[in-house]
Design a protein around this motif. Sequence first.
Motif, PDB file in Angstrom:
ATOM      1  N   MET A   1     -70.221  29.585   8.261  1.00  0.00           N
ATOM      2  CA  MET A   1     -70.497  28.290   8.874  1.00  0.00           C
ATOM      3  C   MET A   1     -69.768  27.198   8.096  1.00  0.00           C
ATOM      4  O   MET A   1     -69.766  27.188   6.864  1.00  0.00           O
ATOM      5  CB  MET A   1     -72.002  27.993   8.897  1.00  0.00           C
ATOM      6  CG  MET A   1     -72.350  26.643   9.536  1.00  0.00           C
ATOM      7  SD  MET A   1     -74.113  26.273   9.497  1.00  0.00           S
ATOM      8  CE  MET A   1     -74.722  27.448  10.719  1.00  0.00           C
TER       9      MET A   1
ATOM     10  N   GLU B   1     -75.535  22.923   9.412  1.00  0.00           N
ATOM     11  CA  GLU B   1     -76.004  23.546  10.640  1.00  0.00           C
ATOM     12  C   GLU B   1     -76.351  22.464  11.658  1.00  0.00           C
ATOM     13  O   GLU B   1     -76.909  21.413  11.316  1.00  0.00           O
ATOM     14  CB  GLU B   1     -77.234  24.413  10.359  1.00  0.00           C
ATOM     15  CG  GLU B   1     -77.673  25.241  11.559  1.00  0.00           C
ATOM     16  CD  GLU B   1     -78.804  26.194  11.211  1.00  0.00           C
ATOM     17  OE1 GLU B   1     -78.811  27.321  11.757  1.00  0.00           O
ATOM     18  OE2 GLU B   1     -79.672  25.806  10.411  1.00  0.00           O
ATOM     19  N   ASN B   2     -75.993  22.720  12.907  1.00  0.00           N
ATOM     20  CA  ASN B   2     -76.263  21.825  14.034  1.00  0.00           C
ATOM     21  C   ASN B   2     -75.473  20.518  13.983  1.00  0.00           C
ATOM     22  O   ASN B   2     -75.776  19.570  14.725  1.00  0.00           O
ATOM     23  CB  ASN B   2     -77.766  21.514  14.149  1.00  0.00           C
ATOM     24  CG  ASN B   2     -78.597  22.755  14.374  1.00  0.00           C
ATOM     25  OD1 ASN B   2     -78.164  23.680  15.054  1.00  0.00           O
ATOM     26  ND2 ASN B   2     -79.792  22.781  13.796  1.00  0.00           N
ATOM     27  N   ASP B   3     -74.447  20.449  13.133  1.00  0.00           N
ATOM     28  CA  ASP B   3     -73.616  19.244  13.027  1.00  0.00           C
ATOM     29  C   ASP B   3     -72.212  19.487  13.580  1.00  0.00           C
ATOM     30  O   ASP B   3     -71.308  18.682  13.378  1.00  0.00           O
ATOM     31  CB  ASP B   3     -73.530  18.800  11.561  1.00  0.00           C
ATOM     32  CG  ASP B   3     -72.938  17.406  11.407  1.00  0.00           C
ATOM     33  OD1 ASP B   3     -73.256  16.531  12.231  1.00  0.00           O
ATOM     34  OD2 ASP B   3     -72.149  17.199  10.471  1.00  0.00           O
ATOM     35  N   GLY B   4     -72.019  20.576  14.294  1.00  0.00           N
ATOM     36  CA  GLY B   4     -70.681  20.964  14.719  1.00  0.00           C
ATOM     37  C   GLY B   4     -70.091  20.098  15.810  1.00  0.00           C
ATOM     38  O   GLY B   4     -68.867  19.922  15.868  1.00  0.00           O
TER      39      GLY B   4
ATOM     40  N   TRP C   1     -67.062  27.080  17.879  1.00  0.00           N
ATOM     41  CA  TRP C   1     -68.280  26.294  18.052  1.00  0.00           C
ATOM     42  C   TRP C   1     -69.279  27.080  18.887  1.00  0.00           C
ATOM     43  O   TRP C   1     -68.908  27.697  19.894  1.00  0.00           O
ATOM     44  CB  TRP C   1     -67.958  24.968  18.733  1.00  0.00           C
ATOM     45  CG  TRP C   1     -67.386  23.948  17.794  1.00  0.00           C
ATOM     46  CD1 TRP C   1     -68.082  23.000  17.083  1.00  0.00           C
ATOM     47  CD2 TRP C   1     -66.003  23.765  17.464  1.00  0.00           C
ATOM     48  NE1 TRP C   1     -67.213  22.252  16.322  1.00  0.00           N
ATOM     49  CE2 TRP C   1     -65.941  22.691  16.535  1.00  0.00           C
ATOM     50  CE3 TRP C   1     -64.829  24.401  17.840  1.00  0.00           C
ATOM     51  CZ2 TRP C   1     -64.734  22.248  16.003  1.00  0.00           C
ATOM     52  CZ3 TRP C   1     -63.624  23.967  17.303  1.00  0.00           C
ATOM     53  CH2 TRP C   1     -63.584  22.900  16.396  1.00  0.00           C
TER      54      TRP C   1
ATOM     55  N   THR D   1     -76.561  26.799  17.959  1.00  0.00           N
ATOM     56  CA  THR D   1     -77.467  27.407  16.979  1.00  0.00           C
ATOM     57  C   THR D   1     -78.917  26.963  17.183  1.00  0.00           C
ATOM     58  O   THR D   1     -79.836  27.588  16.659  1.00  0.00           O
ATOM     59  CB  THR D   1     -77.026  27.056  15.547  1.00  0.00           C
ATOM     60  OG1 THR D   1     -76.661  25.674  15.472  1.00  0.00           O
ATOM     61  CG2 THR D   1     -75.841  27.908  15.115  1.00  0.00           C
TER      62      THR D   1
ATOM     63  N   SER E   1     -73.137  24.327  16.032  1.00  0.00           N
ATOM     64  CA  SER E   1     -72.578  24.518  14.695  1.00  0.00           C
ATOM     65  C   SER E   1     -71.158  25.059  14.786  1.00  0.00           C
ATOM     66  O   SER E   1     -70.722  25.530  15.836  1.00  0.00           O
ATOM     67  CB  SER E   1     -73.456  25.475  13.874  1.00  0.00           C
ATOM     68  OG  SER E   1     -74.758  24.949  13.711  1.00  0.00           O
ATOM     69  N   CYS E   2     -70.473  24.994  13.666  1.00  0.00           N
ATOM     70  CA  CYS E   2     -69.050  25.341  13.606  1.00  0.00           C
ATOM     71  C   CYS E   2     -68.856  26.493  12.622  1.00  0.00           C
ATOM     72  O   CYS E   2     -69.403  26.470  11.509  1.00  0.00           O
ATOM     73  CB  CYS E   2     -68.269  24.108  13.163  1.00  0.00           C
ATOM     74  SG  CYS E   2     -66.501  24.307  13.132  1.00  0.00           S
TER      75      CYS E   2
END
Length: 384
Positions: A227, A231-234, A171, A174, A185-186
């Motif tokens: 990824m 994006e940005n949902d990690g 993690w 981003t 993000s992951c």
Amino acid sequence: MDFFPSEEHQLIQATARKLSKDLLEPNAEALDHGEGRDTLLANLKTLAENGFMGLNLAARYGGTEAGTVSFALAIEALARGCASTTVTVSVTNMVGEVIQAVGSDEQKAAYLPKLSDGTYPAGAFCLTEAGAGSDPSAMKTRAVKDGNHYVLNGTKLYISSAEYAGVFVVWAVTDPDAPKGKGISCFLVEADTPGLIISKAEKKMGQTGSATNEVVFEDCRIPATAMMGAENDGFRVAVGELAGGRIGVASLALGIANQAMETAKQYVKEREQFGRPLADMQGIQWMIADRETDLEAARLLILQAATLKDAGQPFSKAASMAKLFASEAAQRATYTALQLHGGAGYIRDYPLERYARDARITTIYEGTSEIQRLIIARETMKAV
């Protein structure tokens, strides 16, 4: 409500117990002394070949499709033999589950079979940082977009199985300008990626046979296709997987505690004082009764959480309750078992002191007992 395990559950549990007794337990003491790594890796391979590294993964990826209840039963059984080996099994299963849940078809096909069949001895989570433990949303590791790649920089702490993991779920921030927890993000990072550095090994109180390392990312360049999910949902992904991981930790704690109490019960039946076995003394019996009640309650809480997860129902509160109670009960059980051994429990000729040390971390990793209480209270108050 059905309290009876299915034939499949019984088979998985029995197989896990046999492997635990035959393979894991004989190597546990060596691992505790810093030896036995080759045997550990061989045992992990055998466990994979018997389906224990992909208990909740789809068959098309080499998984067992056995479900969370089977996972909990298996982890409890394996932990009776060796907690250090079992924590690797638990974390690897959760790595597989997060890839299956949010990974692309290509990512699933690339990594899940290697986790399931033991090509990768383990998988690892890279979430915790020096300033982001109980609050992972405060992480500082950055992933900066550079054309069709991301460049990772940062340091992760206390990463289980880092030395022999084949793939890392990482993690990183981003979008540093997003609200806290919203710009994370992951990513999937393979072990041999340049810039991924397995740094110092931690010297631990317990579970010493399980490698725990600092993992450093220095200009670690990975393709944008690494990824997982959006994006940005990690951070949402991390929170969800931590809930599932708590079922594994609860089961591991229960396994250690059960083994400690089994050892103690056998000892007090054989040890005589004042002309009779210790087991005949009421004070001893009451100590055993209290711990047995604890462990049965822990077992039911774990199975409730696992059943809810398998049914696709909300299970975060149940998982936190199971993890809180089982890990705290394991502290009581291992220390009671040590006390029942008297002075013998304090020396390394008996495994009681190892059980106590191995159990201690279960109140800390995957969220401390204090964090579990916060989660339980929060979820309880939502329903008011």
